[in-house]
Write a protein that holds these residues in place. Structure first.
Motif, PDB file in Angstrom:
ATOM      1  N   ALA A 283      42.513  39.995  36.666  1.00  0.00           N
ATOM      2  CA  ALA A 283      42.721  38.607  36.261  1.00  0.00           C
ATOM      3  C   ALA A 283      41.966  37.656  37.180  1.00  0.00           C
ATOM      4  N   SER A 284      41.579  36.502  36.636  1.00  0.00           N
ATOM      5  CA  SER A 284      40.908  35.468  37.432  1.00  0.00           C
ATOM      6  C   SER A 284      41.937  34.732  38.282  1.00  0.00           C
ATOM      7  N   ARG A 285      41.547  34.380  39.497  1.00  0.00           N
ATOM      8  CA  ARG A 285      42.421  33.586  40.368  1.00  0.00           C
ATOM      9  C   ARG A 285      42.461  32.121  39.944  1.00  0.00           C
ATOM     10  N   ASP A 286      41.390  31.661  39.296  1.00  0.00           N
ATOM     11  CA  ASP A 286      41.254  30.235  39.020  1.00  0.00           C
ATOM     12  C   ASP A 286      41.504  29.857  37.565  1.00  0.00           C
ATOM     13  N   ASN A 287      41.567  30.851  36.684  1.00  0.00           N
ATOM     14  CA  ASN A 287      41.663  30.537  35.256  1.00  0.00           C
ATOM     15  C   ASN A 287      42.601  31.534  34.592  1.00  0.00           C
ATOM     16  N   PHE A 288      43.806  31.085  34.242  1.00  0.00           N
ATOM     17  CA  PHE A 288      44.791  31.998  33.677  1.00  0.00           C
ATOM     18  C   PHE A 288      44.403  32.511  32.292  1.00  0.00           C
ATOM     19  N   LEU A 289      43.368  31.929  31.685  1.00  0.00           N
ATOM     20  CA  LEU A 289      42.902  32.373  30.374  1.00  0.00           C
ATOM     21  C   LEU A 289      41.670  33.269  30.475  1.00  0.00           C
ATOM     22  N   GLU A 290      41.464  33.873  31.617  1.00  0.00           N
ATOM     23  CA  GLU A 290      40.244  34.671  31.779  1.00  0.00           C
ATOM     24  C   GLU A 290      40.485  35.848  32.719  1.00  0.00           C
ATOM     25  N   GLY A 291      39.778  36.930  32.439  1.00  0.00           N
ATOM     26  CA  GLY A 291      39.817  38.111  33.288  1.00  0.00           C
ATOM     27  C   GLY A 291      38.642  39.007  32.953  1.00  0.00           C
ATOM     28  N   THR A 292      38.502  40.087  33.685  1.00  0.00           N
ATOM     29  CA  THR A 292      37.413  41.028  33.452  1.00  0.00           C
ATOM     30  C   THR A 292      37.943  42.456  33.550  1.00  0.00           C
ATOM     31  N   ALA A 293      37.139  43.384  33.058  1.00  0.00           N
ATOM     32  CA  ALA A 293      37.447  44.812  33.178  1.00  0.00           C
ATOM     33  C   ALA A 293      36.139  45.567  33.332  1.00  0.00           C
ATOM     34  N   ILE A 294      36.091  46.462  34.291  1.00  0.00           N
ATOM     35  CA  ILE A 294      34.902  47.292  34.503  1.00  0.00           C
ATOM     36  C   ILE A 294      34.994  48.503  33.590  1.00  0.00           C
TER      37      ILE A 294
END
Length: 977
Positions: free
Chosen positions: A251-262
């Protein structure tokens, strides 16, 4: 009595193998109840009480509880409370719990092992009256449920017939499985759900808060806000057909509507945006991802988007509006190399939920029991919990566990675990740091302490005879002030028989003499993996008797050691190397400063001073040789707190100073590690524990190279040798701190060094980029690193000093060990940094300072600045209505003022305590003066004079400096690669 178990299994070649096992059943297994007058118990074998009162209003008689598997798996926080006692745990349940969740299993064993709790483990699978055969076609779970009911029924019958007391205890089955309860009731078994039982327990008002919330099935969720997750079978099929991909959600620290996955097969992480895109994934979860077509790929946002402070209820905002805000912030001149593959989460493969620290935000509705929990970790969503103690808990740091995330709930559901202490208190905040970074810090168990030698242990004479006796050699240690875990010492002397040649030895504490493989002490040390250094305390890997006493190479005391001894010529070339177990007696335990004084005082001609001068001279030549070979001399801002000797609160802080003796010790530790690595790789080519440092990908250098170019320097990063040379040449005479700053920024481009097993990588992958050496390991700090313990065992096996243990040669076990070592090492680093941040906040609670600063990075809405005096860094936020961001050149422009990387500023430092959860150090611009934005420092006794930026020695980047608790001061320890 004997019975047989028959089952079929498939071999690797595809053959079907029929296995028949004999199963022994007994009739003399004890029930454990003091109410029984038949089972031949001894006095110490009674666990369950004979006379007891009911604590549950649903039952008017005392009773025993029998638990099914899911009760233990989901309600362990309730079971760990003292409220429940006289509990029967069946072998069937123990085996299921062990198979499904080893962490819960260990917690359960601790409860069973606590005699005060009166949890009795009954071996129902080997009792002839409670064992049940699996019926043809019967599912394993159904058979186990039947075994649990059979054992419960037997207990009730056994006690009613054989009770030694008139009012014998009832036996109640606790289960949340409705079908199991229904069948049990038909069989005449008293049963109850956990929720009904706990809600009627008297005398423990906080117990109900610890109840785990039931998981709502995906298919049964009403008023769904989120898409349903695919079933495990659907996920498996999708991954097999390559329509879905598996990854770990971050999850992003700055944007609760965003994240990534490798995801394997994609160079960049997969971008996940929006409620549907994230679909109830929590940071760390293993997820199934559907990748969108390339035309839908986009750039990650660079804005801060936080969740609402108040609970909006079970509804989601207009996602289109929020995502449009994100798109607008990233629409300008998006280059093709910035586009990221995008997708969405369609299923959860494995949850990696844990207990989370944070604070309670009570509901504004009077008398409400449903409240919002705000985690300390920004990447974790807020959690809904139910508690009747909101007024009490509002001022506390608390611990909460996640239970489920239904489709119709905006936030996941959880339950209260325990309070940690008052918000802002030192002990509570330190506990949060340790818990959030998963640092094992419980007291060592009795089993671990039982492995230790007596406090007055001395080296046996027979052990001395096995070793090389070096007690007459002038050995000394050099460490920070107050260091008690001294794991290395050195000596050097000229060889009279060979002019121009020297004998140099590194002597490392022989921890493996005390930490034997497979013992409780060894298992605990392997789990902890590293000692963790906070500003005001140390969390030891091994008990204090070893770390600060018997293994610590203290001055004037005989100690067991593992020695690496070289013969070097006057140019520090290694002519020969030998390893052996030894006995030493350190002449002195010196600080870096004391050693430096001994070297510099020409009048001192004693053995210690001569030895140190030889070491220092040779170390400088070793360092030059490394740097000429391409080793990187990088830097990181490091600080030293001076703490109050009684309260341990910080009273002053300053940047750490480096002396020649720091480098002297480091060089010989590096040489020892390299020497041992070569030897191990030759002897154990498939199972040596080594350490490698991968070269950073070119993309890591993009921002760094652009910033250096703005200052007129072209940095060549094609090889580490050319990189090192470029850094040496990047000097601005009028700005002595500039080169150090450049090296600090270069450090940020590096990847993490990691432990690995030699059989899992090619020889080319062994390379250590930062040290520019083809092979490397950790040998020199076994008191504080478990990796070094394994290396000691391997080296001892090579030399015939100890036997080879099977686990040392098991590649699969070694790979799992390395995973834990790397994880614990990272978490220890993060915990140390969090401790520095906490003490910084405490220090600035009542002070404001004006200091010189340097810009480290230029962001869209902020400058990342460094305060060299303290080593602090943080964001200086810039209002968008005053500043224009040049995305191409990374400038911030306001009128005729342009701010870029490496610019020097004057900053006002103060603490913002308005957010109890996340206090932060506030950076405000003083100079250059920008009307309407820059602050004018008020005349105050608390405002200190502006300090000039001064230079500090750089260091090799590989390991963080370790920190040590001392009386009145706390300093980081030397780097040991």
């Amino acid at each position: 009595m004997w019975t047989t178990k028959t089952f079929l299994t498939k071999t690797k070649r595809g053959n079907i193998l029929k296995i028949v096992r004999e199963h022994y059943l007994r009739d003399d297994l004890l029930c454990g109840s003091a109410a029984c007058n038949v089972c031949p118990h001894k006095d110490d074998e009674y666990v369950l009480d004979s006379n007891l009162d009911s604590i549950c209003a649903l039952y008017d008689r005392g009773h025993y509880l029998v638990l099914d598997t899911n009760v233990i798996l989901h309600q362990m926080d309730v079971l760990e409370e003292d409220a429940l006692s006289n509990v029967i745990v069946l072998q069937t349940v123990l085996d299921e719990v062990k198979h499904q969740n080893t962490a819960i299993f260990q917690r359960l064993l601790e409860v069973i092992g606590n005699k005060k709790r009166k949890f009795y483990s009954f071996v129902n699978e080997h009792h002839q009256d409670t064992y049940v055969e699996r019926k043809p076609g019967e599912k394993v779970n159904d058979r186990n449920d039947r075994a649990i009911r059979k054992a419960t029924s037997w207990y009730a019958s056994h006690l009613s017939i054989n009770s030694a007391v008139g009012d014998f205890p009832q036996v109640i089955l606790l289960t949340d499985d409705e079908s199991n309860r229904k069948i049990a009731q038909e069989e005449g078994i008293i049963c109850c759900s956990v929720k009904d039982y706990i809600e009627n327990v008297t005398g423990f008002p906080g117990l109900v808060d610890k109840l785990s919330k039931n998981v709502m099935p995906e298919s049964c969720s009403k008023d769904a806000l989120y898409p349903a997750h695919l079933t495990p079978a659907q996920i498996q099929t999708g991954i097999k057909n390559e329509k879905l991909h598996q990854g770990t959600f971050h999850a992003s620290r700055d944007n609760f509507l965003e994240g990534t996955a490798i995801v394997n097969g994609f160079e960049k992480p997969i971008l996940l945006q929006g409620y549907e895109g994230i679909n109830r994934a929590v940071d760390g979860d293993s997820v199934a991802i559907e990748i969108f077509p390339e035309e839908e790929w986009r750039k990650p946002s660079d804005i801060v988007l936080e969740d609402k402070a108040e609970d909006p209820g079970d509804k989601l905002e207009d996602e289109a509006i929020l995502l449009n805000t994100v798109k607008k912030a990233t629409s300008a001149k998006v280059r093709s190399d910035e586009i990221t593959p995008t997708g969405k989460v369609v299923g959860i493969i494995r949850r990696k939920w844990r207990q989370y620290c944070g604070i309670l935000k009570p509901s504004k509705v009077p008398g409400a029991v449903r409240h919002l929990f705000i985690p300390a970790e920004k990447r974790v969503p807020r959690v809904r919990i139910e508690t009747r103690q909101s007024e009490l808990l509002a001022a506390q740091r608390i611990l909460v566990a996640l239970d489920s995330w239904p489709r119709n709930s905006r936030y996941p559901l959880g339950h209260f675990v325990r309070a940690l202490g008052k918000i802002g208190s030192k002990d509570a905040e330190n506990e949060v740091i340790l818990l959030e970074h998963d640092v094992p810090h419980a007291r060592f168990s009795e089993a671990v302490l039982a492995c230790l030698p007596p406090d007055d242990w001395t080296i046996p004479e027979e052990e001395i005879k096995k070793r090389v006796d070096l007690r007459d050699v002038c050995v000394c240690s050099v460490d920070p002030p107050g260091c008690t875990d001294i794991d290395d010492a050195l000596h050097a002397r000229a060889l009279p028989s060979a002019p121009g040649r020297y004998e140099v030895g590194v002597h490392i504490a022989d921890v493996t003499h005390f930490v034997r493989p497979g013992t409780a002490l060894d298992v605990e040390a392997a789990s902890r993996a590293t000692t963790v250094y906070l500003v005001d305390r140390r969390i030891d890997m091994v008990p204090d008797l070893l770390s600060s006493n018997l293994c610590s190479l203290r001055g004037g005391e005989e100690r067991l050691a593992f020695s690496c001894v070289w013969e070097l010529d006057e140019n520090a070339n290694v002519l020969s190397t030998k390893f052996h177990k030894s006995v030493i007696k350190s002449r002195a335990a010196m600080t870096y400063e004391q050693a430096q004084i001994a070297i510099d005082e020409k009048s001192r001609q004693d053995d210690i001073a001569r030895s140190l001068r030889i070491l220092n001279t040779l170390a400088k030549k070793l360092k030059k040789g490394r740097l000429d070979n391409g080793a990187l001399l990088l830097a990181s801002p490091e600080i030293r707190f001076q703490v109050d000797s009684e309260t341990h609160d910080p009273i002053e802080v300053q940047a750490k100073k480096m002396l020649d003796t720091n480098s002297m010790v480091e060089e010989f530790m590096l040489l020892a590690n390299v020497s041992v690595a070569r030897h191990l790789a030759a002897e154990f080519p498939q199972s040596a524990l080594l350490r490698r440092h991968p070269a950073p990908p070119p993309a890591n250098f993009a921002t760094f190279l652009k910033a250096a170019a703005q200052q007129g320097f072209e940095i060549d990063v094609s090889t580490n040798k050319s990189f090192s040379k470029s850094l040496d040449e990047a000097v601005i005479p009028s700005r002595p701190f500039f080169n150090t700053l450049l090296r600090i920024m270069a450090t940020r481009c590096m990847q993490q060094a990691v432990y690995f097993c030699s059989g899992t990588c090619t020889h080319e992958e062994y390379y250590h980029y930062g040290l520019a050496c083809p092979i490397y390991t950790h040998f020199t700090s076994p008191i504080r690193r478990y990796a070094d313990v394994i290396v000691h065992r391997l080296l001892a096996a090579c030399l015939g000093e100890d036997r080879t243990h099977a686990a040392l040669l098991d590649a699969r076990a070694a790979a799992a060990l390395c995973d834990n070592l790397n994880y614990r090492h990272r978490q220890a680093q993060y915990a140390g940094r969090a401790s520095v941040a906490l003490n910084t906040h405490i220090l600035f609670r009542k002070r404001v300072e004006i200091e010189s600063a340097v810009v480290l990075a230029v962001k869209r809405n902020a400058l990342q600045v460094l305060i060299p005096k303290y080593g602090f860094e943080g964001p200086l936020y810039l209002p968008s209505d005053k500043f224009i961001y040049n995305e191409e050149e990374h400038f911030q422009i306001c009128g005729d003022v342009a701010l870029k990387t490496f610019d020097e500023l004057t900053i006002r430092l103060s603490l913002d305590s308005t957010n109890l959860q996340h206090q932060k150090l506030v950076f405000q611009l003083v100079k250059p003066h920008i009307p309407g934005f820059s602050v004018v420092p008020e005349e105050s006794a608390d405002v200190m004079e502006v300090t000039e930026i001064s230079d500090s020695n750089a260091q090799t980047v590989e390991e963080p400096k370790r920190k040590n608790k001392s009386e009145g001061k706390n300093k980081k320890k030397k780097s040991k690669k």
